[in-house]
Design a protein around this motif. Structure first.
Motif, mmCIF file in Angstrom:
data_model
loop_
_atom_site.group_PDB
_atom_site.id
_atom_site.type_symbol
_atom_site.label_atom_id
_atom_site.label_comp_id
_atom_site.label_asym_id
_atom_site.label_seq_id
_atom_site.Cartn_x
_atom_site.Cartn_y
_atom_site.Cartn_z
ATOM 1 N N GLN A 76 0.827 -1.204 0.000
ATOM 2 C CA GLN A 76 0.000 0.000 0.000
ATOM 3 C C GLN A 76 0.861 1.255 0.000
ATOM 4 O O GLN A 76 0.665 2.148 -0.812
ATOM 5 C CB GLN A 76 -0.857 -0.034 1.246
ATOM 6 N N LYS A 77 1.807 1.299 0.914
ATOM 7 C CA LYS A 77 2.662 2.471 0.939
ATOM 8 C C LYS A 77 3.921 2.133 0.154
ATOM 9 O O LYS A 77 4.552 1.131 0.412
ATOM 10 C CB LYS A 77 3.020 2.787 2.396
ATOM 11 N N GLY A 111 5.975 10.077 -4.991
ATOM 12 C CA GLY A 111 5.177 8.935 -4.520
ATOM 13 C C GLY A 111 4.755 8.004 -5.640
ATOM 14 O O GLY A 111 4.924 6.788 -5.563
ATOM 15 N N GLN A 170 6.035 4.104 -6.340
ATOM 16 C CA GLN A 170 5.166 2.942 -6.464
ATOM 17 C C GLN A 170 5.444 2.211 -7.770
ATOM 18 O O GLN A 170 5.454 0.987 -7.815
ATOM 19 C CB GLN A 170 3.693 3.373 -6.363
ATOM 20 N N GLU A 204 -3.928 -2.459 -2.249
ATOM 21 C CA GLU A 204 -4.274 -1.022 -2.298
ATOM 22 C C GLU A 204 -3.112 -0.187 -2.814
ATOM 23 O O GLU A 204 -2.642 0.711 -2.146
ATOM 24 C CB GLU A 204 -4.694 -0.536 -0.902
ATOM 25 N N SER A 260 -3.642 3.811 -2.928
ATOM 26 C CA SER A 260 -4.339 4.570 -1.882
ATOM 27 C C SER A 260 -3.530 5.740 -1.369
ATOM 28 O O SER A 260 -4.079 6.682 -0.834
ATOM 29 C CB SER A 260 -4.718 3.644 -0.725
ATOM 30 N N ALA A 261 -2.184 5.687 -1.549
ATOM 31 C CA ALA A 261 -1.381 6.816 -1.063
ATOM 32 C C ALA A 261 -1.039 7.797 -2.171
ATOM 33 O O ALA A 261 -0.195 8.661 -1.992
ATOM 34 C CB ALA A 261 -0.096 6.272 -0.435
ATOM 35 N N ASP A 263 -1.912 10.488 -5.644
ATOM 36 C CA ASP A 263 -2.877 11.453 -6.173
ATOM 37 C C ASP A 263 -3.543 10.886 -7.437
ATOM 38 O O ASP A 263 -3.076 9.912 -7.999
ATOM 39 C CB ASP A 263 -2.159 12.777 -6.467
ATOM 40 N N THR A 288 -2.453 7.751 -9.773
ATOM 41 C CA THR A 288 -3.351 6.593 -9.753
ATOM 42 C C THR A 288 -3.718 6.173 -11.167
ATOM 43 O O THR A 288 -3.696 4.997 -11.513
ATOM 44 C CB THR A 288 -4.632 6.921 -8.971
#
Lengths: 267, 232, 453
Positions: free
Chosen positions: A107-108, A166, A170, A189, A192-193, A195, A199
Motif C-alpha cells: 500500500q505504501k 510517490g 510505487q 491497495e 491509496s497513497a 494522487d 493513480t
C-alpha cells in the motif's frame, strides 16, 4: 440483449485457465477467525479485484496467496490454495521460492534505501536469475520499461530510490516486483497513497501488465475496482459473499449485501 | 414513491433519489391529465381547451429536461452503482417515454383543431372513449408498477397491451365502415382514427415504462424475455 | 428540495457571543504566564548544569595542565673514558658493568663546572647539588653511553630532568616555607635554581614523556608518564571491540529477528536488560574466578581486562542494537520478503545496514564507558600494577601484565608526593580527550552511515 451478454461470459469462463484455486481457506490470527471457508478461482491473465468493508479480510486473503502471513507468528492457514495445481501450503514448498513467482506490491510505496538500479536488481540477484552485468542491465531496463518508469529515470539509475515522487516510487516497486518475472502480481491497495494522476498512470500500467501477468488487487475504491478489473470478489466479515464478472457485480449483483455495499447503503 | 429497504449512508444522496422518483411521478400525473383532457376536448370539439393544452405541453417538455439534467448531475457527483445506476438510467427512459406520450396528447389536440365546430356523434366516439379508458389505465398501471418496482405487474402491463392493439384494430374497422357508409363522415372518422393511433402509441410507451421498471428491479430485459416466452 | 434552504438562520448579534480577536482572553494570559514560568525553570536548570560543567572543566584544566610541562636542566657532561670504559675497547657489554652509581661523580663534576661557568658561587657539596636533579639522570646517561659507545671521551650536552621538588617549586606547588621541613632541598638550593632559570640553564617546557612514557617509582614523579598504561588501555579496547561487537550484534539479531517469542526468550531479554545495571565490580569478581583462577590466564593482562570489560559492554551493545533493529520500519522487511528474500537475506541485506548508525553509536558509547571503568580491573590486578615497561611485541601487549589509564590515574592519586597528584589531573585530561575523540568519531560515523528511508 442482457441475457446474450451473460451467455457470452459463461462461454468465456469455460475457456478460462484457472491460475489460482482456493478451496476451504480459513485463516486464524490466534483465536480470531479472519477468513472463513473461502472458495475462489482466479483466472489467468486477468485482473481480479477484492473489495469489501474494512476488516473484511481481503488483505489477509491476498497475503495468504504468497504466504506473507507466515511472517506473523500467531497466524494459521488451513485449506488449500493451488498455484497451477500445486498446493502452496504443502510442506515441500519453500515460501522464498513461491514469492519469486508471486510478487507483491504494498500500500505504501516502500523502495529499498538503495539506488534505483539496485532496487530492481535485488530480486533477480538473490534468485540467481541472470549471469553477468549485461544481462542484469537488460533485465533492469526491461522491468523499468514495463513499469512505465524507464524514460523518467534512465539518467539517474544510481540515485536513491527514495528520492522519487510517490507515484514514481510505487512504479519502482512494481518494477521491482516484476523483475523476478513472477506469474502472479498481488497488489494491496497500491494507489491509496497516491494522487489521481499517479493513480491513473498506475491503472493504465495494470491494464498493460494484464497481458502477461495474473493480477489480484485489493482496493477500497469501488470505482477503481470497476475501472481496472475484469473479475470482482466481494468479501464481508471474512466470508466471500459474491464473485463474478466486474460488469455484473457493479450493474446487477446477486446478493443483497453486495448491493448494499456497492451502493453505499448501511450493510 | 419507492420505499428503500435501507437507506444510503449519505442522506443527501437518498434524498436526491427520492426527489427523482417524485419528479417522475409528477410528470406521469401531468401526462395522464394531458391525455384525458385532450381526448375530452376532442370529443367535445372544444377548440379553446385544445389550444390551452397545446401550450401546456411545454411544461411537460420542461419536466423532461429537468429530469435529464438531474440524472447527469447525479451520475457525475454520485457515481451510482448497481440498483441506483439502473434506477437513474431507467428514469431517463421513462421521462423520455412520458414526454412522447405528452406529444401524443398534443397530436390529439391538433386533431381537435382540425374538426370544425360540429358535434361528434356518440356512435363514432364510443370506441375511442373505451380505448382512451384502457390507455389511461395502462399508463396509470405502468407508473404504479414503476413506483412499486413490481416485476409481476410489469409483465401484466406488457401483456395487456395486446388488448389496446386489438381495440385499435376493431376501431379502425368500425370507423372504416362509417366512412364507407357516408362520405361526409370521412373528416370526422379520419381524425378520430388518427387520434386512436396516437392512443395506441401511447399504450406502447406505457409498456416501455413497464419494461423499464422490470429492468430497474431485476436488471433483465423484459421484452427479450417475453419474446422467448412467446416463441416457446 | 430540502427544508434547510427555506429555514431562516438567525444571525447572531456580534456583541453577544464573539469577542474581538485583538482582545486577549484572560485565560490566555494565565496560560502564557504559566508557560513563561516553565521556560524560566528550564533555563535555570540548564544554567545550573552548565555552571557545574564549567566549574568541572576549569578545575580539571587548571590542575592538570601543569603536568604537561616539566623542568629540564641543560648539562654538559664529560664522559670520562677512565671511569666509563676502563678496558678501553668501547665494548658495550664491558661498559655495562659500570652501574649508575659510577656515573654519579661525572654528573656532580658536570654540575660544578656548569655552575661555575654560569658564575654561581656556592659552598654546597657536589652530592648535595646532585639533589637538584632527578635520580633518573644517572640511568639516562648510562643508557646513552651504552647505545652510543663512540661518544665516550667527549663532552656531551644533555637535557636532564630536574628533581620533583625543583619542578614543584617552579610550578608554584612547593613554597619556601614548606621546604623548611624537607630533607632533600633547602633555601640555598632554591636560590641556585632561581639563578639558573635566569641564565636559561633550567627551563620548563612541554613534556612529551608524560604522554608517552612509562610510570615511575614513588620517588621519581618527574619521570612518570601515562604512555604504557595507555597501551594497556588500547589493547584492552581492542579485545573489547573485537569480541563484544560481533557477539552483541549477533545475539541481538537472533533475539530480535529469529527467536520465537515465548517465555524463555522473554526471560533472556529481561536478564540482559538487568545486566546493564549490575555494579561493575561484580564483573571483576566474575573475571577473577572465571578467567584467572579457572582458565589460568595471566594476571593483570590486558587480555583478561578486555574479557571482563567485554562482559560489561555486551548488554549495552545488545540493547542499543535491539533498539536500532526495532526502529527499522517493517515495510522494508516486507518489501524484501515480498521479492523473495529469505529471512536471513532480508536482515543482512536490508535491516542491518539501516540499523548500522544506531549500532555503531551504541558500540562506541559502550567502548567509551569501558575505557573509563576502574572497578572491574581492581580484582584482576590491573589497578596498582606499576606499568613501567612498555610491551615488547603484539602478543606481549595482550598477555604481559599492564595497567589501564583510569587505574593509573587512581594509582597516582593515591601516592604521597604532590607531583603525582598533579599528574593524576593530567591523566584525567588525557582520558577526557580520548573520550571526546571517541564520541566525535561516533558522531561522524553515524552521519556517514545514515540513510534516509
Amino acid at each position: 440483449m442482457e441475457a446474450r451478454a451473460t451467455d457470452q461470459a459463461i462461454a468465456n469462463a469455460d475457456h478460462e485457465v484457472i491460475k489460482i484455486e482456493a478451496r476451504g481457506v480459513d485463516v486464524y490470527y490466534g483465536e480470531a477467525h479472519a477468513i472463513k471457508g473461502v472458495d475462489i478461482d482466479i483466472a489467468e491473465k486477468t485482473v481480479t479485484s477484492f473489495i469489501g468493508p474494512s476488516g473484511c479480510g481481503k488483505s489477509t486473503f491476498l497475503r495468504a496467496i504468497n504466504r506473507m502471513n507466515d511472517t506473523i507468528d500467531s497466524c494459521r492457514v488451513t485449506g488449500t490454495i493451488k498455484l497451477d495445481g500445486e498446493d502452496i501450503y504443502d510442506r515441500r514448498v519453500d515460501p522464498v521460492q513461491l514469492r519469486a513467482r508471486v510478487g507483491m506490491v504494498f500500500q505504501k510505496p516502500n523502495p529499498f534505501p538503495k539506488s534505483i538500479f539496485d532496487n530492481v536488481s535485488y530480486g533477480p540477484k538473490i534468485h540467481g536469475m541472470v549471469r553477468g552485468k549485461d544481462e542484469m542491465d537488460e533485465l533492469v531496463q526491461d522491468s523499468l520499461r514495463r513499469a512505465g518508469l524507464w524514460d523518467e529515470v534512465k539518467d539517474r539509475l544510481a540515485q536513491p530510490g527514495t528520492g522519487l515522487s510517490g507515484g514514481q516510487q510505487q512504479r519502482l516497486c512494481i518494477a521491482r516486483a516484476i523483475a523476478t518475472k513472477p506469474e502472479v502480481l498481488l497488489m494491496d491497495e497500491p494507489c491509496s497513497a497516491l494522487d489521481p494522476i499517479a493513480t491513473a498512470i498506475i491503472e493504465e500500467l495494470i491494464d498493460e501488465l494484464r497481458e502477461n501477468f495474473t493480477i489480484c488487487i485489493v482496493t477500497h475504491s469501488m470505482q477503481q475496482a470497476a475501472r481496472v478489473s475484469q473479475k470482482t470478489a466481494f468479501f464481508h466479515l471474512g466470508k466471500l459473499i459474491e464473485e463474478g464478472a466486474t460488469e455484473e457485480i457493479f450493474t446487477n449483483p446477486r446478493d443483497k449485501k453486495t448491493q448494499d455495499y456497492i451502493t453505499g447503503r448501511i450493510g | 414513491m419507492p420505499t428503500p429497504t435501507n437507506e444510503h449512508i449519505v442522506s443527501s444522496y437518498e434524498d436526491e433519489l427520492i426527489q427523482l422518483a417524485a419528479s417522475i411521478a409528477e410528470m406521469g400525473g401531468a401526462v395522464e391529465t394531458a391525455i384525458s383532457s385532450s381526448v375530452d376536448a376532442l370529443l367535445k370539439v372544444d377548440h379553446t381547451a385544445a389550444r390551452e393544452l397545446l401550450a401546456a405541453d411545454a411544461k411537460i417538455d420542461d419536466m423532461q429536461r429537468a429530469i435529464d439534467e438531474t440524472v447527469v448531475s447525479m451520475i457525475a457527483r454520485r457515481q451510482p452503482m448497481a440498483s441506483d445506476l439502473r434506477m437513474i438510467i431507467a428514469s431517463i427512459h421513462v421521462a423520455n417515454d412520458l414526454e412522447r406520450v405528452g406529444d401524443m396528447a398534443k397530436t390529439i389536440c391538433r386533431r381537435t383543431l382540425q374538426l370544425d365546430g360540429s358535434r361528434l356523434s356518440p356512435k363514432f366516439y364510443n370506441g375511442l372513449r373505451h380505448m382512451t379508458d384502457l390507455t389511461l389505465r395502462q399508463l396509470k398501471e405502468a407508473l404504479d408498477v414503476y413506483a412499486a418496482r413490481d416485476p409481476e405487474g410489469a409483465i401484466a402491463v406488457c401483456e395487456a397491451d395486446a388488448e389496446i392493439d386489438a381495440l385499435y384494430v376493431s376501431l379502425f374497422r368500425e370507423l372504416l365502415t362509417y366512412m364507407m357508409e357516408d362520405p361526409r363522415n370521412i373528416t370526422q372518422c379520419t381524425n378520430l382514427l388518427l387520434a386512436g393511433k396516437s392512443l395506441e402509441r401511447a399504450g406502447d410507451h406505457a409498456t416501455n415504462i413497464a419494461e423499464a421498471s422490470y429492468y430497474l428491479q431485476t436488471g433483465k430485459n423484459l421484452a427479450v424475455l417475453l419474446e422467448q416466452k412467446h416463441k416457446s | 428540495m430540502s427544508d434547510i434552504a427555506t429555514r431562516d438562520i438567525p444571525v447572531k448579534a456580534a456583541a453577544e457571543t464573539t469577542r474581538s480577536l485583538f482582545e486577549r482572553d484572560p485565560k490566555i494570559k494565565a496560560r502564557w504566564n504559566a508557560e513563561g514560568r516553565f521556560r524560566a525553570y528550564g533555563i535555570g536548570a540548564i544554567s545550573i548544569g552548565l555552571m557545574f560543567l564549567v566549574v568541572l572543566l576549569v578545575t580539571i584544566i587548571g590542575n592538570g595542565l601543569p603536568a604537561f610541562t616539566q623542568t629540564y636542566v641543560h648539562l654538559n657532561i664529560e664522559l670520562k673514558a677512565s671511569k666509563l670504559d676502563p678496558k678501553g675497547n668501547r665494548n658495550p657489554d664491558d661498559m655495562a658493568k659500570v652501574m649508575t652509581f659510577g656515573y654519579n661523580p661525572l654528573i656532580e663534576q658536570a654540575l660544578e663546572e656548569d655552575l661555575a661557568k654560569a658564575g654561581i658561587e656556592t659552598d654546597m657539596k657536589a652530592s648535595a647539588l646532585r639533589k637538584l636533579l632527578s635520580s633518573s639522570v644517572a640511568s639516562q646517561v648510562r643508557d646513552y653511553v651504552l647505545s652510543h659507545p663512540g661518544e665516550v671521551g667527549k663532552t656531551v650536552s644533555f637535557e636532564v630532568l630536574a628533581s620533583g621538588r625543583v619542578d614543584g617549586y617552579l610550578k608554584g606547588r612547593v613554597t619556601r616555607e614548606a621546604l623548611a621541613q624537607d630533607k632533600n632541598l633547602d633555601a640555598a638550593h632554591l636560590d641556585i635554581v632561581d639563578t639558573l632559570v635566569k641564565k636559561g640553564i633550567v627551563e620548563r617546557r612541554f613534556n612529551l614523556d608524560f604522554i608517552l612514557g612509562a610510570d615511575a617509582s614513588d620517588s621519581r614523579p618527574e619521570s612518570a608518564g601515562i604512555g604504557v598504561s595507555m597501551l594497556g588501555s588500547l589493547f584492552m579496547m581492542l579485545v573489547v571491540l573485537v569480541l563484544s561487537l560481533p557477539i552483541g550484534v549477533a545475539a541481538s539479531i537472533y533475539l530480535e529477528e529469529f527467536a520465537a517469542k515465548n517465555w524463555f526468550t522473554d526471560l533472556i531479554e529481561v536478564n540482559i536488560s538487568n545486566l546493564a545495571a549490575v555494579p561493575s565490580i561484580v564483573f571483576g569478581i566474575l573475571g577473577l574466578a572465571a578467567f584467572i583462577q579457572f582458565a589460568n590466564l595471566p594476571q593483570s593482562a590486558p587480555l583478561v581486562g578486555g574479557l571482563v570489560l567485554t562482559l560489561m559492554t555486551l548488554p549495552t551493545i545488545i540493547i542499543a542494537t535491539r533498539a536500532s533493529l526495532k526502529a527499522v520500519p517493517p515495510s522494508i522487511r516486507d518489501a524484501a520478503l515480498g521479492v523473495g528474500a529469505s529471512k536471513m537475506q532480508a536482515v543482512f541485506h536490508h535491516v542491518l545496514p539501516l540499523a548500522m548508525p544506531g549500532i555503531l553509536t551504541g558500540t562506541i558509547i559502550g567502548l567509551a564507558q569501558a575505557l573509563g571503568e576502574t572497578a572491574p580491573l581492581l580484582l584482576i590486578g590491573m589497578v596498582g600494577f606499576i606499568a613501567s615497561n612498555p610491551p615488547t611485541d603484539l602478543v606481549a601487549g595482550f598477555l604481559h601484565p599492564n595497567s589501564a589509564m583510569p587505574a593509573q590515574i587512581y594509582e597516582w592519586a593515591k601516592r604521597a608526593d604532590p607531583a603525582y597528584y598533579e599528574r593524576a589531573w593530567g591523566g584525567i585530561i588525557i582520558l577526557l580527550v580520548f573520550l571526546a575523540i571517541m564520541n566525535i568519531v561516533a558522531v561522524i560515523l553515524r552521519r556517514r552511515f545514515e540513510r534516509r528511508w
